[in-house]
Design a protein around this motif. Sequence first.
Motif, PDB file in Angstrom:
ATOM      1  N   ALA A  92     -17.157 -38.482  32.654  1.00  0.00           N
ATOM      2  CA  ALA A  92     -17.075 -38.551  31.193  1.00  0.00           C
ATOM      3  C   ALA A  92     -16.656 -37.214  30.604  1.00  0.00           C
ATOM      4  N   THR A  93     -17.166 -36.134  31.196  1.00  0.00           N
ATOM      5  CA  THR A  93     -16.802 -34.807  30.704  1.00  0.00           C
ATOM      6  C   THR A  93     -15.300 -34.564  30.828  1.00  0.00           C
ATOM      7  N   LEU A  94     -14.711 -35.129  31.889  1.00  0.00           N
ATOM      8  CA  LEU A  94     -13.299 -34.863  32.168  1.00  0.00           C
ATOM      9  C   LEU A  94     -12.366 -35.978  31.701  1.00  0.00           C
ATOM     10  N   ALA A  95     -12.929 -37.031  31.098  1.00  0.00           N
ATOM     11  CA  ALA A  95     -12.113 -38.219  30.858  1.00  0.00           C
ATOM     12  C   ALA A  95     -11.071 -38.022  29.760  1.00  0.00           C
ATOM     13  N   ALA A  96     -11.437 -37.292  28.717  1.00  0.00           N
ATOM     14  CA  ALA A  96     -10.550 -37.248  27.554  1.00  0.00           C
ATOM     15  C   ALA A  96      -9.552 -36.104  27.650  1.00  0.00           C
ATOM     16  N   THR A  97      -8.311 -36.400  27.288  1.00  0.00           N
ATOM     17  CA  THR A  97      -7.335 -35.318  27.146  1.00  0.00           C
ATOM     18  C   THR A  97      -7.718 -34.522  25.904  1.00  0.00           C
ATOM     19  N   ASP A  98      -7.397 -33.249  25.938  1.00  0.00           N
ATOM     20  CA  ASP A  98      -7.867 -32.357  24.877  1.00  0.00           C
ATOM     21  C   ASP A  98      -6.842 -32.280  23.750  1.00  0.00           C
ATOM     22  N   PRO A  99      -7.235 -32.659  22.528  1.00  0.00           N
ATOM     23  CA  PRO A  99      -6.248 -32.615  21.437  1.00  0.00           C
ATOM     24  C   PRO A  99      -5.663 -31.221  21.237  1.00  0.00           C
ATOM     25  N   VAL A 100      -6.530 -30.215  21.337  1.00  0.00           N
ATOM     26  CA  VAL A 100      -6.072 -28.853  21.071  1.00  0.00           C
ATOM     27  C   VAL A 100      -4.970 -28.457  22.042  1.00  0.00           C
ATOM     28  N   LEU A 114       6.990 -39.917  22.010  1.00  0.00           N
ATOM     29  CA  LEU A 114       6.123 -39.269  22.989  1.00  0.00           C
ATOM     30  C   LEU A 114       5.054 -38.452  22.303  1.00  0.00           C
ATOM     31  N   ARG A 115       5.466 -37.664  21.316  1.00  0.00           N
ATOM     32  CA  ARG A 115       4.517 -36.800  20.617  1.00  0.00           C
ATOM     33  C   ARG A 115       3.448 -37.625  19.927  1.00  0.00           C
ATOM     34  N   THR A 116       3.889 -38.673  19.241  1.00  0.00           N
ATOM     35  CA  THR A 116       2.924 -39.476  18.494  1.00  0.00           C
ATOM     36  C   THR A 116       1.896 -40.096  19.424  1.00  0.00           C
ATOM     37  N   ILE A 117       2.375 -40.690  20.525  1.00  0.00           N
ATOM     38  CA  ILE A 117       1.436 -41.346  21.443  1.00  0.00           C
ATOM     39  C   ILE A 117       0.485 -40.324  22.052  1.00  0.00           C
ATOM     40  N   MET A 118       1.049 -39.215  22.495  1.00  0.00           N
ATOM     41  CA  MET A 118       0.238 -38.194  23.152  1.00  0.00           C
ATOM     42  C   MET A 118      -0.793 -37.614  22.181  1.00  0.00           C
ATOM     43  N   GLU A 119      -0.357 -37.273  20.974  1.00  0.00           N
ATOM     44  CA  GLU A 119      -1.274 -36.680  19.999  1.00  0.00           C
ATOM     45  C   GLU A 119      -2.294 -37.701  19.532  1.00  0.00           C
ATOM     46  N   GLY A 120      -1.804 -38.922  19.242  1.00  0.00           N
ATOM     47  CA  GLY A 120      -2.721 -39.962  18.785  1.00  0.00           C
ATOM     48  C   GLY A 120      -3.795 -40.221  19.829  1.00  0.00           C
ATOM     49  N   GLU A 121      -3.374 -40.389  21.091  1.00  0.00           N
ATOM     50  CA  GLU A 121      -4.353 -40.620  22.150  1.00  0.00           C
ATOM     51  C   GLU A 121      -5.372 -39.493  22.197  1.00  0.00           C
ATOM     52  N   SER A 122      -4.882 -38.264  22.211  1.00  0.00           N
ATOM     53  CA  SER A 122      -5.801 -37.145  22.424  1.00  0.00           C
ATOM     54  C   SER A 122      -6.706 -36.934  21.214  1.00  0.00           C
ATOM     55  N   LEU A 123      -6.247 -37.327  20.010  1.00  0.00           N
ATOM     56  CA  LEU A 123      -7.117 -37.195  18.845  1.00  0.00           C
ATOM     57  C   LEU A 123      -8.240 -38.217  18.876  1.00  0.00           C
ATOM     58  N   PHE A 124      -7.940 -39.431  19.387  1.00  0.00           N
ATOM     59  CA  PHE A 124      -8.943 -40.490  19.298  1.00  0.00           C
ATOM     60  C   PHE A 124      -9.783 -40.648  20.559  1.00  0.00           C
ATOM     61  N   ASN A 125      -9.263 -40.256  21.723  1.00  0.00           N
ATOM     62  CA  ASN A 125     -10.036 -40.539  22.930  1.00  0.00           C
ATOM     63  C   ASN A 125     -11.268 -39.657  23.081  1.00  0.00           C
ATOM     64  N   ASP A 126     -11.330 -38.557  22.350  1.00  0.00           N
ATOM     65  CA  ASP A 126     -12.537 -37.745  22.418  1.00  0.00           C
ATOM     66  C   ASP A 126     -13.757 -38.502  21.940  1.00  0.00           C
ATOM     67  N   GLY A 127     -13.555 -39.300  20.898  1.00  0.00           N
ATOM     68  CA  GLY A 127     -14.670 -40.097  20.407  1.00  0.00           C
ATOM     69  C   GLY A 127     -15.239 -40.959  21.526  1.00  0.00           C
ATOM     70  N   VAL A 128     -14.333 -41.632  22.261  1.00  0.00           N
ATOM     71  CA  VAL A 128     -14.762 -42.507  23.343  1.00  0.00           C
ATOM     72  C   VAL A 128     -15.444 -41.699  24.452  1.00  0.00           C
ATOM     73  N   ALA A 129     -14.850 -40.578  24.809  1.00  0.00           N
ATOM     74  CA  ALA A 129     -15.413 -39.769  25.888  1.00  0.00           C
ATOM     75  C   ALA A 129     -16.784 -39.225  25.504  1.00  0.00           C
ATOM     76  N   VAL A 130     -16.926 -38.779  24.252  1.00  0.00           N
ATOM     77  CA  VAL A 130     -18.205 -38.211  23.829  1.00  0.00           C
ATOM     78  C   VAL A 130     -19.278 -39.285  23.823  1.00  0.00           C
ATOM     79  N   VAL A 131     -18.917 -40.497  23.407  1.00  0.00           N
ATOM     80  CA  VAL A 131     -19.932 -41.551  23.411  1.00  0.00           C
ATOM     81  C   VAL A 131     -20.303 -41.907  24.855  1.00  0.00           C
ATOM     82  N   ALA A 132     -19.333 -41.946  25.744  1.00  0.00           N
ATOM     83  CA  ALA A 132     -19.631 -42.196  27.155  1.00  0.00           C
ATOM     84  C   ALA A 132     -20.553 -41.108  27.696  1.00  0.00           C
TER      85      ALA A 132
END
Lengths: 521, 521
Positions: free
Chosen positions: B132-140, B155-173
């Motif tokens: 879980a600690t390593l699951a999310a790509t880092d937005p920064v 590419l930019r939109t998908i990559m940035e969008g994913e990295s902005l939102f997946n932290d929420g999922v990783a932190v909850v996990a």
Amino acid sequence: MAIENVGQSAIEQNLEQFLLVLSVSLSVATLSRVFSWFRKIPYTLLLVIVGLGLAFVNVRLVNLSPGLILEIFLPPLLFEAAWNLKWRDLLENWVPVVLYAIFGVMISVVGIGLALNQFAAIPLATALLAGATLAATDPVSVIALFKELGAGKKLRTIMEGESLFNDGVAVVAFSLLVGIPLGIEEFDLPVSVARFFVFVGVGVGVGSLIGFGISYLTQRFDLPLVEQSLTLVAAYGTYLITEELGGSGVIGVVTTALILGNFGSRIGMNPRTRLLVTEFWDFLAFFVNSIVFLLIGDQVRYDNLAKDFGLIMLAIAAVLLTRIVAIFFLGFISNLFTKVDLSWQEMLVLWWGGLRGSVSIALALSLPVALAGRQEIADIVFGVVLFTLLVQGLTTQFLLENLGLIGDRKLQQEYSEMVARRIALTRVMKFLCEEKDFRQVDPEFYDLQMSLVEGELESLSEETYQMIVKHPQLREQVNEQMRDKLLDIEADTYAELIRTGWLDERLSPMLQEVLGREEDV
Amino acid sequence: MAIENVGQSAIEQNLEQFLLVLSVSLSVATLSRVFSWFRKIPYTLLLVIVGLGLAFVNVRLVNLSPGLILEIFLPPLLFEAAWNLKWRDLLENWVPVVLYAIFGVMISVVGIGLALNQFAAIPLATALLAGATLAATDPVSVIALFKELGAGKKLRTIMEGESLFNDGVAVVAFSLLVGIPLGIEEFDLPVSVARFFVFVGVGVGVGSLIGFGISYLTQRFDLPLVEQSLTLVAAYGTYLITEELGGSGVIGVVTTALILGNFGSRIGMNPRTRLLVTEFWDFLAFFVNSIVFLLIGDQVRYDNLAKDFGLIMLAIAAVLLTRIVAIFFLGFISNLFTKVDLSWQEMLVLWWGGLRGSVSIALALSLPVALAGRQEIADIVFGVVLFTLLVQGLTTQFLLENLGLIGDRKLQQEYSEMVARRIALTRVMKFLCEEKDFRQVDPEFYDLQMSLVEGELESLSEETYQMIVKHPQLREQVNEQMRDKLLDIEADTYAELIRTGWLDERLSPMLQEVLGREEDV
């Protein structure tokens, strides 16, 4: 949840306090525009009043410490003020500025000290210390006020210059005097004079070194964000290093910012960066002011002020009296030896506009705990600061208007608006031309717009010309402002095209060449 | 001297540390431009390398705490990224973004967890926590990298969008899993799912409330500095309030910034304010990035990394393997059901560009001290972060270029430069016209300049036209960018005239009317 527990730290508490203070300030800023009867009161003074209100219901937002005032709030405010101070203006008025900054402070220290000693039986050493605490006008308050008032250039330059430099003198007087009532030191004139020169000299020296250093450094590259960051590092770094070396941090920051604003920003920064940096410091100053003035009001303890009411009244009288003597006497000397020629109306404004503020409070809060009468001095300082901010601050505008010192402003603004409109319309026309080039626009729509804009432009041009014929004094203003404009707008074009993504961040050689050519025009 | 002794406080120490870090970062930024062989390395990665160097000689600048990362650094970086993310672009690619942000994280948690459990005999609960600690790509990290690379919009939109939102999922996990190895909790699927929805829901809810609240608030007044400050309050305030209410601060800030950037800045801010705010956040992001990446490198403990080298290698393999599975599998599903149509080359970049960074480090640092294997997980996380930043980060550009994903850029830039030059020259011409109006200019000089500029303009116009005829794909770019420009330049004119002092800060009704009219054109 796990990370929240760990995160519930000192950082979070500080952040919460900070956001709270800022939210209150922004609400004040917003409400003051929504309700028109607030609009007459300068924003900073409104914040003091709201702070006083919060203190009255005993809501204390943050504890204001001398460290916070001197190290966090003061450097950016001084930097912004000195960055925007024009060297040429300062040079024209340097005699009164120096007289007021040095001898004005001395007259105040002695005058206030003697008054408190004679009429309130405070021991002379302690009374003089109180005098030093109150001697300097506060750059933060004075500049915030004069910015909003729209006073003339001469008045503003003298007032700002004095308040930027007199803190150095007041702080050195304070530090010379602070040991005496405790019996640690005795007063020794040659030592004091030597210390004064070291104090100011180190400030000017370190400030110059850092200022010129960064100026030449930024000449070697063109990286807006780095240059912007460097100004921030310069502001805080100069303050810390100067203080570390036993100099005046205030004088240090002012020196650095004067050099960077008048020299470094011209040789080292492209016009776009200069604008960016100026806007950034505008914002930072607004930001810090929003916090400082609210906290000044919020720190007041009404019971203490009531208890020492008599003392405070005496101190206010002494502050006003010594300043009127200093202003008129030194102003008279300055008029004798220079061409600045201060009128009595201007001196009156200089006298009444000499607000005390955060620097006095920081000095009072930093008084040693062992000092007998510490609480009295703190109360006196808070009382005087509040009086100058609220009574003098709120009436200076009235004074300026009635002395006829902001007379031409309305005319000038009317004229400026006309010129601004003409420039804007010409740009619109240019864009219409470009659209035609691209063969994308309906020709009828194009012609209609074009003739509309042309018609408006013609009548504007005629009106402006008539206005200049009628009021030839506008001409001078026009010439002065026109000079900087061509270059600014040229540079702004690139800035704006880079921002909107037309151009790569790194200007290509071709464009740099164009920039270089424009500069010669 | 007196006030220095009092001032030598915690504030001063913090300030000194902060200035030191910043000075090092700025030196890196500067040197990287002076020495050309550094220029190939993105700035952020260069900072990591310098940080590693400092750590190697055991110079530790500041202690990086999870509080510092999550509460001070993360909100402004997330805000800036989401403020600049176009809602329209995000909407076009929402399916892959959501798939990657939710299911991509789940695949990573399980995959990394199982690998560490199977091949390194780490207890499953602890191994999943590491996952879980390593699951999310880092937005920064991801955003800093992709900004510098100049990859395509999709590419930019998908990559940035994913990295902005997946932290929420990783932190909850992470927060669901963290109690289990300590024996405090057991895993319960329905509860976990409910918690996830609460976590995300509160974030979106609070973010929307604050975002729309401020949007409508700023519509009621026109105070650039206040609106600028409000965005800062919004960024930190949303984070704190959301976390306080048990939601995801990350999701909260991203929601607020998306709303303010796409909606609030259009309805509530005049174009000048919008530019000011965008520039301010650009600077803030640069500023915070300059600190974060240096500190990431500076935190590394080489002995620990060496000790756990085997584990780290295993984790890197697991991270890469799970991400390639997730990207291609979910990408395939997305291609089936949407028109986004990700090619294998793009998926390859999405896979390899999935950097880990400060969020993973913050999570690792916030692991409970009582947890067996805490140090191993921390070492693994640092090792993986360094590998992704240095190895993947430095080679993503190479990958992009060789896969032909940044093809048209050179042509576009060439074209943009020509148009920029034409606009600049037209402005110069306009100013020549104005000078003539003022009857101040030598007519011969005037005519010479005019004909020079006219000649250049004509040939430029022809060249540009030829270029569009030859490369019709440029047309689309042109139309898109041209749309925003007229308004921007009109507004910029006023901004610039206010800055140079032609106009009062408070736009007069006349000018506001002009601004209103321009908006309809």
